[in-house]
Design a protein around this motif. Structure first.
Motif, PDB file in Angstrom:
ATOM      1  N   ARG A   1       0.863  -1.174   0.000  1.00 59.14           N
ATOM      2  CA  ARG A   1       0.000   0.000   0.000  1.00 59.14           C
ATOM      3  C   ARG A   1       0.910   1.239   0.000  1.00 59.14           C
ATOM      4  O   ARG A   1       2.047   1.158   0.460  1.00 59.14           O
ATOM      5  CB  ARG A   1      -0.845   0.054   1.275  1.00 59.14           C
ATOM      6  N   PRO A   2       0.414   2.362  -0.491  1.00 57.65           N
ATOM      7  CA  PRO A   2       1.237   3.568  -0.449  1.00 57.65           C
ATOM      8  C   PRO A   2       1.605   3.919   0.993  1.00 57.65           C
ATOM      9  O   PRO A   2       0.775   3.797   1.889  1.00 57.65           O
ATOM     10  CB  PRO A   2       0.318   4.637  -1.038  1.00 57.65           C
TER      11      PRO A   2
ATOM     12  N   GLN B   1      10.382  10.647  -3.181  1.00 63.28           N
ATOM     13  CA  GLN B   1       9.766  10.121  -4.392  1.00 63.28           C
ATOM     14  C   GLN B   1      10.838   9.803  -5.431  1.00 63.28           C
ATOM     15  O   GLN B   1      11.754  10.594  -5.638  1.00 63.28           O
ATOM     16  CB  GLN B   1       8.796  11.163  -4.963  1.00 63.28           C
ATOM     17  N   GLY B   2      10.723   8.626  -6.073  1.00 66.05           N
ATOM     18  CA  GLY B   2      11.699   8.266  -7.092  1.00 66.05           C
ATOM     19  C   GLY B   2      12.901   7.521  -6.536  1.00 66.05           C
ATOM     20  O   GLY B   2      13.748   7.090  -7.284  1.00 66.05           O
ATOM     21  N   GLN B   3      12.970   7.371  -5.226  1.00 69.01           N
ATOM     22  CA  GLN B   3      14.097   6.628  -4.644  1.00 69.01           C
ATOM     23  C   GLN B   3      13.566   5.449  -3.841  1.00 69.01           C
ATOM     24  O   GLN B   3      12.478   5.507  -3.297  1.00 69.01           O
ATOM     25  CB  GLN B   3      14.861   7.510  -3.650  1.00 69.01           C
TER      26      GLN B   3
ATOM     27  N   ASP C   1       9.392   1.731  -1.878  1.00 68.43           N
ATOM     28  CA  ASP C   1       9.943   1.743  -3.244  1.00 68.43           C
ATOM     29  C   ASP C   1       9.825   3.125  -3.914  1.00 68.43           C
ATOM     30  O   ASP C   1       9.383   4.090  -3.301  1.00 68.43           O
ATOM     31  CB  ASP C   1       9.306   0.626  -4.091  1.00 68.43           C
ATOM     32  N   ARG C   2      10.226   3.201  -5.202  1.00 67.46           N
ATOM     33  CA  ARG C   2      10.288   4.480  -5.918  1.00 67.46           C
ATOM     34  C   ARG C   2       8.934   5.171  -6.001  1.00 67.46           C
ATOM     35  O   ARG C   2       8.833   6.390  -6.027  1.00 67.46           O
ATOM     36  CB  ARG C   2      10.783   4.244  -7.351  1.00 67.46           C
ATOM     37  N   GLN C   3       7.864   4.349  -6.060  1.00 67.60           N
ATOM     38  CA  GLN C   3       6.527   4.938  -6.163  1.00 67.60           C
ATOM     39  C   GLN C   3       5.952   5.298  -4.792  1.00 67.60           C
ATOM     40  O   GLN C   3       4.808   5.719  -4.693  1.00 67.60           O
ATOM     41  CB  GLN C   3       5.571   3.961  -6.860  1.00 67.60           C
ATOM     42  N   GLY C   4       6.754   5.089  -3.730  1.00 68.30           N
ATOM     43  CA  GLY C   4       6.258   5.403  -2.399  1.00 68.30           C
ATOM     44  C   GLY C   4       5.343   4.323  -1.835  1.00 68.30           C
ATOM     45  O   GLY C   4       4.466   4.598  -1.021  1.00 68.30           O
ATOM     46  N   VAL C   5       5.561   3.057  -2.283  1.00 72.22           N
ATOM     47  CA  VAL C   5       4.738   1.951  -1.782  1.00 72.22           C
ATOM     48  C   VAL C   5       5.576   1.145  -0.785  1.00 72.22           C
ATOM     49  O   VAL C   5       6.744   0.868  -1.032  1.00 72.22           O
ATOM     50  CB  VAL C   5       4.280   1.054  -2.954  1.00 72.22           C
ATOM     51  N   ILE C   6       4.947   0.784   0.344  1.00 67.53           N
ATOM     52  CA  ILE C   6       5.655  -0.034   1.335  1.00 67.53           C
ATOM     53  C   ILE C   6       5.757  -1.452   0.794  1.00 67.53           C
ATOM     54  O   ILE C   6       4.751  -2.069   0.424  1.00 67.53           O
ATOM     55  CB  ILE C   6       4.890  -0.046   2.681  1.00 67.53           C
TER      56      ILE C   6
ATOM     57  N   ARG D   1      17.746  -4.212  -3.750  1.00 70.24           N
ATOM     58  CA  ARG D   1      18.430  -4.284  -5.035  1.00 70.24           C
ATOM     59  C   ARG D   1      17.432  -4.482  -6.176  1.00 70.24           C
ATOM     60  O   ARG D   1      17.507  -3.826  -7.211  1.00 70.24           O
ATOM     61  CB  ARG D   1      19.471  -5.409  -5.019  1.00 70.24           C
ATOM     62  N   THR D   2      16.482  -5.426  -6.002  1.00 69.59           N
ATOM     63  CA  THR D   2      15.495  -5.622  -7.079  1.00 69.59           C
ATOM     64  C   THR D   2      14.682  -4.360  -7.294  1.00 69.59           C
ATOM     65  O   THR D   2      14.399  -3.992  -8.445  1.00 69.59           O
ATOM     66  CB  THR D   2      14.512  -6.777  -6.780  1.00 69.59           C
ATOM     67  N   LEU D   3      14.301  -3.708  -6.195  1.00 70.18           N
ATOM     68  CA  LEU D   3      13.482  -2.505  -6.343  1.00 70.18           C
ATOM     69  C   LEU D   3      14.258  -1.411  -7.057  1.00 70.18           C
ATOM     70  O   LEU D   3      13.705  -0.660  -7.860  1.00 70.18           O
ATOM     71  CB  LEU D   3      13.015  -2.007  -4.975  1.00 70.18           C
ATOM     72  N   GLN D   4      15.569  -1.345  -6.766  1.00 71.20           N
ATOM     73  CA  GLN D   4      16.364  -0.287  -7.387  1.00 71.20           C
ATOM     74  C   GLN D   4      16.499  -0.515  -8.888  1.00 71.20           C
ATOM     75  O   GLN D   4      16.650   0.423  -9.658  1.00 71.20           O
ATOM     76  CB  GLN D   4      17.749  -0.222  -6.737  1.00 71.20           C
ATOM     77  N   LYS D   5      16.449  -1.801  -9.312  1.00 72.28           N
ATOM     78  CA  LYS D   5      16.582  -2.095 -10.743  1.00 72.28           C
ATOM     79  C   LYS D   5      15.300  -1.777 -11.512  1.00 72.28           C
ATOM     80  O   LYS D   5      15.328  -1.607 -12.718  1.00 72.28           O
ATOM     81  CB  LYS D   5      16.921  -3.586 -10.920  1.00 72.28           C
ATOM     82  N   GLN D   6      14.184  -1.758 -10.802  1.00 72.79           N
ATOM     83  CA  GLN D   6      12.898  -1.557 -11.502  1.00 72.79           C
ATOM     84  C   GLN D   6      12.805  -0.179 -12.124  1.00 72.79           C
ATOM     85  O   GLN D   6      13.212   0.793 -11.504  1.00 72.79           O
ATOM     86  CB  GLN D   6      11.739  -1.756 -10.537  1.00 72.79           C
TER      87      GLN D   6
END
Lengths: 660, 174
Positions: B35-36, B58-60, B142-147, B169-174
């Protein structure tokens, strides 16, 4: 050096336990007297080495040897000496060592007080206990070594959990473990009897005193734990249905069933396979309790550091011991036979019904304890089962059991008549119903639950009086007739009265307790149940290893008249920086007044919790009376006599001849 | 036959306990996963006149670590966080939960400050939004601000190596 001696002693104890667990059993199976004769010395040697190991650990704690990991993590140089010693069993490793020490002590006790037993029986009983001990010693040495060194040594220790820094905690675990582990004796007797193929009245007679003694310890241990929770946790509760409390309660329920079932087996030869099963189950519950607490399968306030390796070891051991004995039971029990027949209405039936109720209650507690785990294992989500479930299931079961408890002792063995029982019991029933209706109406507000609880308590007491009257009817003076009854009979009566006292306590606390959460500034007063509490502020005090805000609360009666001054504390233990609530309680047989400090609010004001708890000491008093009943039964002449008489049958016969 | 019943029941029980051993009783799933992350705007601990908002990240991919100076378990996980900060793999924001700002700052001075910045949640309001019921807790966002993950209790070497860092790491690659 001392810790190494301890560790080495543990290894020696393991080898002796292994010898004890194998040679005498093989000797008994093959009929080799020399191998069977090893049982006693091996048991005694094992105890000596376990005791040395325990002494070494206690010494390391007492002398604050922080090069021992266990000491460094659970003690501190500013911890007072009695708690440093108690810290020996304050950790996972130490409590396992205490477990093994208790087991070794029970084994030695059996080896000493078994002169009248056939050698084969002694060899088998001690052998089985040796096997259990082997498992636990291996567990300690492989996964939880209490003597592990910490190099370089810590400058100071991380201190004992402040919750455990309390006199109640010093004696609660040893008592509880004496009870837990004590059931291993009844278990070993049962396994020995299954192995030997002889399940008869003598087997039941030998098992009985051991079972009763273990039950007394367990009763006291549980009561102490409950009392400790009451005054130490600061919530005023006395039982929380916490998994660990349940783990000690299940063996108690089964042990209670076992005591009664053993009586039937001894007196009437009935219920044999049922009794054996109960003996196995009671100890299995002790083992299961150990598993639940030590493996971290369930979260609980009691859980020590969790380690999957430990869980797998205990589970494997559990499967081996319990699975093995249940398989043995399935193999041997069908040949045991049924024993004396009895009618539907008879004392046997009442005892059997009570037995079943106790076992079902233990099953319900087990279900409630494991249910969250079941759902989790089946991927159905995480839940926790709380007191409402346990109360909803447990109370009706126990109410029925208590009702039958009143009738059972009055019914005749083999065949009783229902109309006759009804005639004998009608007065007891009438008296209990009337008093149960009137008493709560006179003393306070009437409620159906209070009345019902009191009805049960009065019922137990009234039937006990009736029973006593019936027993002492007949010729002779009252004194001689009272004297003629065996102690075991009085033990039963006393223990049953203990239940009545316990029920009274529980009912009145539940029905009439008052709880108030208040914000109190210095000088404020509050009136609770006719008592006036005046808060006089707090001051800083320093303990040996804590800092505390100590409150002063003056208690007086509403119409004037000083009662006492209470000093509840809010402590901060310096090493772990834990805040602890130290409630202040004034007790009397009729009520407890309980004050605990919450949080400081502002300007010297505090949130203060005040409880009025009527009759709460009756709860633990009832448990103490039950245990006293057990001890009284143990002091019965036939147990003392049996031991002295049996080894010298000829001498006894000679005296009898001389007397004639 | 009926004499086998106790054994059969026990076998089932052992199977259950064996499964139970592989589970972690402390791992209570959070309804917030996937969820956000609840948005908040709080003063920074060291610069109370500057605010920090979730939008700033946001974005990180980032971690939100809930900590307090009064929390003993935070002390256990702290060296790991300090180590993590040195590697600069992922920014960690601290949520200083129900704490006195001075005590919090003194604590960071003593044990090291692994946080890009800490925000002060003195009243514990943000803690409620995030369903914090024990300190420490750590959220992976994540980058979209989702937990994407929530660690209840202290971060350990194992949870870091097996769960948090691979996920980051996976999230950073997305």
């Amino acid at each position: 050096m001392i810790p190494e001696i301890g560790q080495f002693s543990l290894i020696l104890a393991l080898t002796l336990a292994f010898a004890l667990g194998t040679l005498p059993l093989i000797g008994a199976a093959r009929g080799v007297p020399e191998w069977m004769a090893l049982a006693r010395p091996a048991a005694q040697g094992q105890f000596v080495f376990v005791a040395i190991a325990f002494g070494c650990l206690a010494w390391s704690f007492a002398s604050s040897d922080f090069s021992v990991l266990n000491v460094a993590s659970n003690s501190n140089s500013s911890l007072p000496l009695p708690y440093r010693i108690a810290a020996t069993w304050g950790s996972h490793e130490g409590s396992m060592l205490l477990w093994v020490l208790m087991l070794a002590a029970w084994t030695v006790a059996v080896s000493v007080f078994s002169r009248g037993l056939p050698d084969e029986m002694v060899a088998r009983v001690l052998g089985v206990m040796g096997l259990i001990s082997t498992g636990f010693l291996l567990f300690m040495l492989l996964t939880s070594n209490p003597f592990e060194r910490l190099l370089p040594p810590a400058p100071d220790g991380r201190d004992l959990n402040p919750l455990l820094q309390d006199p109640g905690m010093v004696i609660h675990p040893p008592m509880l473990y004496m009870g837990y582990v004590g059931f291993s004796v009844a278990f070993s007797f049962a396994i020995a009897a299954l192995l030997g193929g002889k399940l008869d009245a003598t087997w039941a007679r030998w098992s009985r005193p051991w079972t009763t003694l273990a039950w007394c310890f367990l009763t006291c241990g549980i009561a102490l734990g409950s009392w400790w929770a009451y005054y130490e946790l600061g919530w005023g509760g006395w039982w929380f249905w916490d998994p660990v409390e349940n783990a000690s309660f299940m063996p108690w329920l089964l042990g209670t069933a076992l005591i009664h079932s053993l009586a039937v087996t001894e007196k009437r030869g009935a219920f044999r396979s049922w009794t054996v099963l109960l003996a196995i189950l009671a100890f299995s519950m002790s083992l299961l309790g150990t598993f639940l607490v030590r493996s971290g399968v369930l979260t609980s306030v009691h859980a020590f550091a969790t380690d999957p390796k430990r869980g797998i070891f205990i589970l494997g051991f559990l499967a081996l011991v319990i699975g093995g004995s249940l398989a043995l039971f399935a193999w041997r029990a069908p040949r045991v036979g049924l024993g004396g027949a009895f009618e539907v209405v008879s004392r046997e039936s009442f005892l059997l019904a009570n037995n079943v109720l106790l076992v079902v209650a233990a099953g319900a507690v087990l279900l409630g304890t494991l249910y969250p785990l079941v759902l989790d294992a089946l991927n159905l989500g995480k839940i926790s089962v709380g007191p409402p479930y346990f109360e909803a299931v447990f109370v009706p079961l126990m109410a029925l059991a208590v009702f039958l408890m009143g009738i059972g002792p009055l019914a005749r063995w083999k065949e009783a008549s229902l109309p006759e029982l009804a005639v004998r019991l009608r007065w007891a029933l009438a008296v209990s119903v009337v008093t149960a209706l009137i008493v709560p109406a006179v003393t306070g507000k009437w409620s159906p639950l209070v009345s019902f609880g009191l009805l049960l308590a009065f019922w137990v007491a009234a039937t006990a009086v009736l029973n006593l009257r019936a027993r002492i009817g007949g010729g002779g003076t009252l004194i001689t007739r009272l004297r003629a009854q065996p102690r075991s009979y009085y033990g039963m009566v006393v223990a049953h009265c203990g239940v009545a006292v316990f029920i009274t306590g529980v009912t009145l606390v539940k029905g009439y307790e008052v709880e108030r959460d208040l914000r109190m500034a210095p000088g404020d007063t509050a009136t609770v149940s006719g008592y006036v509490f005046r808060f006089d502020g707090t001051r800083e005090v320093m303990g040996p290893n804590y800092r505390a805000a100590q409150g002063t609360v003056k208690v007086s009666r509403e119409g004037g008249g000083e009662v006492t001054t209470l000093h509840p504390e809010k402590r901060v233990y310096l090493v772990q920086q834990n805040a602890m609530t130290e409630a202040a309680i004034t007790s009397s047989p009729l009520r407890d007044l309980y004050v605990s400090l919450g949080e400081p609010v502002d300007g010297g004001a505090w949130s203060v919790r005040i409880y009025y708890k009527p009759f709460i000491v009756w709860i633990w008093g009832g448990c103490a009376i039950m245990a006293l009943g057990g001890l009284l039964a143990l002091s019965d002449r036939r147990y003392r006599g049996a031991r002295r008489r049996e080894p010298v049958p000829q001498a006894a016969a000679a005296t009898r001849q001389a007397a004639a | 036959m009926r004499y086998l019943v106790p054994l059969a029941v026990f076998v089932l029980l052992v199977a259950l306990l064996a499964v139970g051993l592989t589970l972690n009783p402390r791992e209570v799933p959070s309804p917030l996963i996937d969820r956000p992350a609840p948005a908040f705007n709080l003063p920074q601990l060291h610069k109370p006149d500057l605010a920090f908002s979730t939008k700033d990240m946001q974005g990180q991919v980032w971690l939100l670590n809930v900590w307090a100076s009064w929390c003993a378990a935070c002390r256990d996980e702290h060296p790991l966080l300090v180590e993590l900060a040195k590697q600069r793999t992922v920014p960690v924001i601290g949520l200083n939960y129900k704490d006195q700002p001075d005590a919090g700052k003194a604590w960071l001075k003593q044990f090291g400050d692994p946080y890009v910045l800490s925000v002060a949640d003195a009243a514990g309001r943000v803690g409620i939004d995030y369903g914090v019921y024990g300190v420490p807790e750590t959220f992976v966002i994540d980058r979209q601000g989702v937990i994407r993950y929530k660690q209840i209790g202290p971060v350990t070497v194992r949870s870091l190596d097996e769960k948090i860092l691979p996920l980051v790491r996976t999230l950073q690659k997305q």
